[in-house]
Design an enzyme around this catalytic site. Structure first.
Site, PDB file in Angstrom:
ATOM      1  N   HIS A 107       0.654  -0.833   0.256  1.00  0.00           N
ATOM      2  CA  HIS A 107      -0.334  -0.007  -0.146  1.00  0.00           C
ATOM      3  C   HIS A 107       0.861   0.827  -0.262  1.00  0.00           C
ATOM      4  O   HIS A 107       1.806   1.127   0.908  1.00  0.00           O
ATOM      5  CB  HIS A 107      -1.076   0.053   0.847  1.00  0.00           C
ATOM      6  CG  HIS A 107      -1.829  -1.058   0.950  1.00  0.00           C
ATOM      7  ND1 HIS A 107      -2.884  -1.136   0.825  1.00  0.00           N
ATOM      8  CD2 HIS A 107      -1.339  -2.575   1.650  1.00  0.00           C
ATOM      9  CE1 HIS A 107      -3.925  -2.243   1.242  1.00  0.00           C
ATOM     10  NE2 HIS A 107      -3.529  -3.529   1.563  1.00  0.00           N
ATOM     11  N   GLU A 152      -7.843 -12.515   4.809  1.00  0.00           N
ATOM     12  CA  GLU A 152      -6.633 -11.868   6.085  1.00  0.00           C
ATOM     13  C   GLU A 152      -7.771 -11.599   7.799  1.00  0.00           C
ATOM     14  O   GLU A 152      -6.903 -12.778   8.216  1.00  0.00           O
ATOM     15  CB  GLU A 152      -6.213 -10.404   6.018  1.00  0.00           C
ATOM     16  CG  GLU A 152      -5.336  -9.736   7.092  1.00  0.00           C
ATOM     17  CD  GLU A 152      -5.509  -8.525   6.734  1.00  0.00           C
ATOM     18  OE1 GLU A 152      -6.227  -7.563   5.213  1.00  0.00           O
ATOM     19  OE2 GLU A 152      -4.663  -7.829   7.017  1.00  0.00           O
TER      20      GLU A 152
END
Ligand code: HPA
Ligand code: ZN
Length: 329
Positions: free
Chosen positions: A14, A195
């Site tokens: 990210h 996740e």
């Protein structure tokens, strides 16, 4: 084994999440913003758990208010990645943070990021590609302008579309409109899943979005039928073990399923996610994998090959990377 110099391909990073805390602190000070609550005493990012991490992430990102700042961020991030042997990286870029979903503004941010990336490539040889990313907890309606930004700028640099954010909010299916638009524009698809949301969330990504890759996906290990399905279909997992351990998805490196998944024939790759938040680098990830699971240069070469094949880039870029890897002894 010295892993710093092994050439690496990173598929899950990210851009804002790779911002060094000192960079964010400096910008906040320049703008007179008080962000002291998001930093620890020794200058790292301070957060308690995943929801709080997302909150701190967004607070840190709030100081990045213009294209020039994203250009500076891109330069800093690529320099750090190149120092760890990364030759190619794909970064998640969010129109929500770059102009709030406005297409004209997005084009300006993107131009600045691309210019910084071109300079980094000329200087350090590192290649960047962008994956436009919707933010799940902002909801399907906010994903639509992000998808439009992605579709309108799809090409040799913006090569993918994905979704990040709070996996426990809403269902992936609600984002079909946006994923369809991105796919129709020729973009390749990845989605964060597995996740936090368990194997069911990986199944959603596979069945509802027909993804080529999954961000994390590691909770697939809970469902043997899913592991077999991933191995059979060749869906690639963007594993970020250091991120998972620091956020408490798994209690320690030894419990992380990356090696079990690999041994079961699932295509796994290795990335850092948000490196300063998780006190990691690509070298740290490689070192811990070597220590914990005995991964050697043969396994790292296999992982790199998987990542190269799964990269969302054009054939010419893949060829350039293949040659670079062949040149490395
Ligand atoms: N998971 C989900 N969303 C995110 C992350 C992450 O690790 N980092 C930034 N957005
Ligand atoms: Zn991520």
């Amino acid at each position: 084994m010295n892993t710093a110099h092994i050439p690496k391909i990173e598929l899950h990073l990210h851009l804002e999440g790779a911002a060094p805390p000192a960079f964010i602190r400096g910008l906040a000070a320049e703008k007179g913003m008080d962000l002291s609550r998001i930093f620890t005493g020794d200058g790292g990012y301070a957060y308690r758990d995943f929801p709080h991490f997302l909150n701190v992430y967004e607070a840190a990102t709030s100081v990045l208010t213009g294209p020039e700042e994203f250009a500076r961020l891109t330069t800093a991030v690529l320099q750090e990645s190149a120092a760890h042997g990364v030759i190619y990286t794909e970064a998640f870029l969010s129109p929500d943070f770059c102009g709030g979903g406005d297409l004209g503004a997005w084009r300006e941010y993107l131009a600045a990021i691309r210019e910084a990336a071109a300079q980094a490539e000329a200087r350090d040889g590192i290649i960047l590609r962008g994956i436009v990313t919707a933010i799940r907890h902002l909801g399907p309606d906010r994903a639509k302008p992000a998808a439009l930004c992605a579709a309108e700028t799809a090409g040799d640099f913006i090569t993918g579309f994905g979704i990040a954010g709070d996996e426990m909010t809403g269902k992936l299916k609600e984002f079909t409109w946006s994923f369809d638009m991105a796919r129709e524009a020729g973009l390749q698809i990845t989605a964060h899943g597995g996740e936090w949301g368990g194997a069911a969330s990986v199944w959603d990504a596979v069945k509802d979005l027909n993804v080529a890759r999954i961000g994390h996906g590691v909770q697939a290990i809970e469902d043997p039928a899913l592991v077999a399905h991933l191995a059979e279909t060749g869906v690639v997992l963007e594993c970020c073990p250091g991120s998972n351990v620091v956020l408490g998805v798994f209690p320690d490196w030894g419990s992380h399923p990356i090696e079990k998944l690999r041994a079961a024939g699932v295509k796994v790759t290795v990335s850092t996610d948000d490196p300063p938040f998780f006190h990691t680098t690509m070298t740290d990830e490689y070192d811990r994998l070597a220590e914990t699971f005995g991964w050697d240069s043969g396994i790292f070469a296999e992982i790199t090959k998987t990542a190269l094949e799964a990269a969302f880039c054009d054939a010419a870029t893949r060829e350039t990377l293949t040659k670079k890897l062949e040149l490395t002894p």
